[in-house]
Design a protein around this motif. Structure first.
Motif, PDB file in Angstrom:
ATOM      1  N   PRO A 184      -7.947  64.421 -38.804  1.00  0.00           N
ATOM      2  CA  PRO A 184      -6.521  64.689 -39.250  1.00  0.00           C
ATOM      3  C   PRO A 184      -6.500  66.358 -38.911  1.00  0.00           C
ATOM      4  O   PRO A 184      -5.536  66.262 -38.087  1.00  0.00           O
ATOM      5  N   ARG A 185      -7.444  67.086 -39.383  1.00  0.00           N
ATOM      6  CA  ARG A 185      -6.993  68.241 -39.364  1.00  0.00           C
ATOM      7  C   ARG A 185      -7.096  68.961 -37.599  1.00  0.00           C
ATOM      8  O   ARG A 185      -5.744  69.583 -37.649  1.00  0.00           O
ATOM      9  N   SER A 186      -8.084  68.683 -36.926  1.00  0.00           N
ATOM     10  CA  SER A 186      -7.757  69.025 -35.883  1.00  0.00           C
ATOM     11  C   SER A 186      -6.296  68.875 -34.638  1.00  0.00           C
ATOM     12  O   SER A 186      -6.820  68.914 -34.268  1.00  0.00           O
ATOM     13  N   VAL A 187      -6.995  66.895 -35.380  1.00  0.00           N
ATOM     14  CA  VAL A 187      -5.635  66.878 -34.444  1.00  0.00           C
ATOM     15  C   VAL A 187      -4.833  67.028 -34.400  1.00  0.00           C
ATOM     16  O   VAL A 187      -3.967  68.008 -33.658  1.00  0.00           O
ATOM     17  N   ARG A 188      -4.096  68.164 -35.627  1.00  0.00           N
ATOM     18  CA  ARG A 188      -2.401  68.904 -35.548  1.00  0.00           C
ATOM     19  C   ARG A 188      -2.782  69.815 -34.912  1.00  0.00           C
ATOM     20  O   ARG A 188      -2.156  70.445 -34.238  1.00  0.00           O
ATOM     21  N   GLY A 189      -4.180  70.594 -34.841  1.00  0.00           N
ATOM     22  CA  GLY A 189      -3.882  71.673 -34.182  1.00  0.00           C
ATOM     23  C   GLY A 189      -3.646  71.979 -33.643  1.00  0.00           C
ATOM     24  O   GLY A 189      -3.261  72.081 -31.888  1.00  0.00           O
ATOM     25  N   MET A 190      -4.192  70.280 -32.305  1.00  0.00           N
ATOM     26  CA  MET A 190      -4.798  69.718 -31.081  1.00  0.00           C
ATOM     27  C   MET A 190      -3.442  69.794 -30.122  1.00  0.00           C
ATOM     28  O   MET A 190      -3.180  70.536 -29.367  1.00  0.00           O
ATOM     29  N   ALA A 191      -2.600  69.188 -31.441  1.00  0.00           N
ATOM     30  CA  ALA A 191      -1.308  68.589 -30.819  1.00  0.00           C
ATOM     31  C   ALA A 191      -0.800  69.290 -30.822  1.00  0.00           C
ATOM     32  O   ALA A 191      -0.067  69.538 -29.923  1.00  0.00           O
ATOM     33  N   ALA A 192      -0.360  70.718 -31.661  1.00  0.00           N
ATOM     34  CA  ALA A 192       0.432  71.775 -31.793  1.00  0.00           C
ATOM     35  C   ALA A 192      -0.216  72.486 -30.544  1.00  0.00           C
ATOM     36  O   ALA A 192       0.712  73.361 -29.738  1.00  0.00           O
ATOM     37  N   MET A 193      -1.101  72.958 -29.734  1.00  0.00           N
ATOM     38  CA  MET A 193      -0.873  73.261 -28.612  1.00  0.00           C
ATOM     39  C   MET A 193      -0.511  72.882 -27.396  1.00  0.00           C
ATOM     40  O   MET A 193      -0.991  73.557 -26.024  1.00  0.00           O
ATOM     41  N   ILE A 194      -0.808  71.338 -26.618  1.00  0.00           N
ATOM     42  CA  ILE A 194      -0.009  71.005 -25.780  1.00  0.00           C
ATOM     43  C   ILE A 194       1.467  71.878 -25.271  1.00  0.00           C
ATOM     44  O   ILE A 194       2.621  71.551 -26.174  1.00  0.00           O
ATOM     45  N   PRO A 195       1.684  72.607 -24.545  1.00  0.00           N
ATOM     46  CA  PRO A 195       2.874  73.315 -24.126  1.00  0.00           C
ATOM     47  C   PRO A 195       4.132  72.334 -23.829  1.00  0.00           C
ATOM     48  O   PRO A 195       3.571  71.014 -23.870  1.00  0.00           O
ATOM     49  N   PRO A 196       5.192  72.776 -24.419  1.00  0.00           N
ATOM     50  CA  PRO A 196       5.882  71.942 -24.523  1.00  0.00           C
ATOM     51  C   PRO A 196       6.585  71.156 -22.897  1.00  0.00           C
ATOM     52  O   PRO A 196       7.031  70.234 -23.229  1.00  0.00           O
ATOM     53  N   ARG A 197       6.330  72.089 -21.921  1.00  0.00           N
ATOM     54  CA  ARG A 197       6.155  71.531 -20.645  1.00  0.00           C
ATOM     55  C   ARG A 197       5.697  70.441 -20.534  1.00  0.00           C
ATOM     56  O   ARG A 197       6.033  69.601 -19.167  1.00  0.00           O
ATOM     57  N   PHE A 240      -6.771  73.010 -19.878  1.00  0.00           N
ATOM     58  CA  PHE A 240      -6.817  74.126 -19.779  1.00  0.00           C
ATOM     59  C   PHE A 240      -5.896  75.237 -19.743  1.00  0.00           C
ATOM     60  O   PHE A 240      -5.607  76.161 -20.500  1.00  0.00           O
ATOM     61  N   PRO A 241      -3.963  74.473 -19.025  1.00  0.00           N
ATOM     62  CA  PRO A 241      -2.656  74.696 -19.767  1.00  0.00           C
ATOM     63  C   PRO A 241      -2.817  74.535 -21.031  1.00  0.00           C
ATOM     64  O   PRO A 241      -2.283  75.763 -21.607  1.00  0.00           O
ATOM     65  N   ALA A 242      -2.894  73.815 -21.880  1.00  0.00           N
ATOM     66  CA  ALA A 242      -3.510  74.186 -23.331  1.00  0.00           C
ATOM     67  C   ALA A 242      -4.027  75.060 -24.387  1.00  0.00           C
ATOM     68  O   ALA A 242      -4.319  75.921 -25.353  1.00  0.00           O
ATOM     69  N   ASN A 243      -5.269  75.382 -23.045  1.00  0.00           N
ATOM     70  CA  ASN A 243      -5.506  76.526 -23.673  1.00  0.00           C
ATOM     71  C   ASN A 243      -5.206  77.810 -23.968  1.00  0.00           C
ATOM     72  O   ASN A 243      -4.875  78.560 -24.836  1.00  0.00           O
ATOM     73  N   ALA A 244      -4.611  77.795 -22.287  1.00  0.00           N
ATOM     74  CA  ALA A 244      -3.747  79.424 -21.719  1.00  0.00           C
ATOM     75  C   ALA A 244      -2.762  79.046 -22.617  1.00  0.00           C
ATOM     76  O   ALA A 244      -2.281  80.565 -23.296  1.00  0.00           O
ATOM     77  N   TYR A 245      -2.023  78.584 -23.644  1.00  0.00           N
ATOM     78  CA  TYR A 245      -0.569  78.085 -23.886  1.00  0.00           C
ATOM     79  C   TYR A 245      -1.395  78.678 -25.719  1.00  0.00           C
ATOM     80  O   TYR A 245      -0.522  79.758 -26.324  1.00  0.00           O
ATOM     81  N   ALA A 246      -2.431  78.041 -25.843  1.00  0.00           N
ATOM     82  CA  ALA A 246      -3.092  78.979 -27.229  1.00  0.00           C
ATOM     83  C   ALA A 246      -2.994  80.291 -27.299  1.00  0.00           C
ATOM     84  O   ALA A 246      -3.136  80.737 -27.650  1.00  0.00           O
ATOM     85  N   ALA A 247      -3.503  81.356 -25.557  1.00  0.00           N
ATOM     86  CA  ALA A 247      -3.789  81.677 -25.810  1.00  0.00           C
ATOM     87  C   ALA A 247      -2.859  82.670 -26.176  1.00  0.00           C
ATOM     88  O   ALA A 247      -2.571  84.159 -25.923  1.00  0.00           O
ATOM     89  N   LYS A 248      -1.662  82.300 -25.522  1.00  0.00           N
ATOM     90  CA  LYS A 248      -0.916  82.987 -25.454  1.00  0.00           C
ATOM     91  C   LYS A 248      -0.020  83.152 -26.851  1.00  0.00           C
ATOM     92  O   LYS A 248       1.017  84.055 -27.101  1.00  0.00           O
ATOM     93  N   HIS A 249      -0.020  82.794 -27.775  1.00  0.00           N
ATOM     94  CA  HIS A 249       0.653  82.212 -28.711  1.00  0.00           C
ATOM     95  C   HIS A 249      -0.693  82.455 -30.013  1.00  0.00           C
ATOM     96  O   HIS A 249      -0.835  81.685 -31.107  1.00  0.00           O
ATOM     97  N   LYS A 250      -1.687  83.789 -30.190  1.00  0.00           N
ATOM     98  CA  LYS A 250      -2.489  84.156 -31.533  1.00  0.00           C
ATOM     99  C   LYS A 250      -2.181  83.826 -32.644  1.00  0.00           C
ATOM    100  O   LYS A 250      -2.613  83.370 -33.379  1.00  0.00           O
TER     101      LYS A 250
END
Length: 129
Positions: free
Chosen positions: A29-42, A89-99
């Protein structure tokens, strides 16, 4: 067993284990919340929630890891995992932009990209040899 085959077997087991463990983490559950937030809005859709995408990618990682371990599915699993790495990778790039928002999940862009390419190469090595 020749050295190349032995190396491929060791890499295959390590890479498969890593994908299986990472896939299982997509159901914590905790990981799911963090990963779900990483999905870029687009990349968010009305019919598929971010949490559902996290679960789906977890299933893909587990299936790909298991597929690497079975000779009849090894090459298909390797190709699918390389496509998977490109797709997430887009989710990882999105997270990288929002440290500031993602903290430790926000691996800087270039190290993450290099890591993804190296992992893709290891997956192909494990699948082909």
């Amino acid at each position: 067993m020749d050295p190349l085959s032995l190396s491929a077997l060791v890499v295959r087991i390590l890479v498969a284990t890593a994908f299986i463990v990472m896939g299982v983490n997509h159901f914590v559950p905790r990981s799911v919340r963090g990963m779900a937030a990483m999905i870029p809005p687009r990349l968010r859709w009305e019919r598929i929630t971010p949490r559902a995408l996290v679960h789906l990618t977890g299933v893909c990682e587990i299936a790909g890891g298991l597929g690497l371990l079975f000779p009849p599915t090894r090459i298909a699993a390797g190709i699918a995992l390389v496509v998977f790495l490109a797709a997430v990778f887009p989710a990882n790039a999105y997270a990288a932009k929002h440290k500031e928002r993602f903290g430790a999940l926000a691996i800087p862009f270039w190290p993450r990209l290099i890591g993804q390419v190296v992992l893709a190469a290891l997956v192909l090595f494990a699948a082909i040899f």
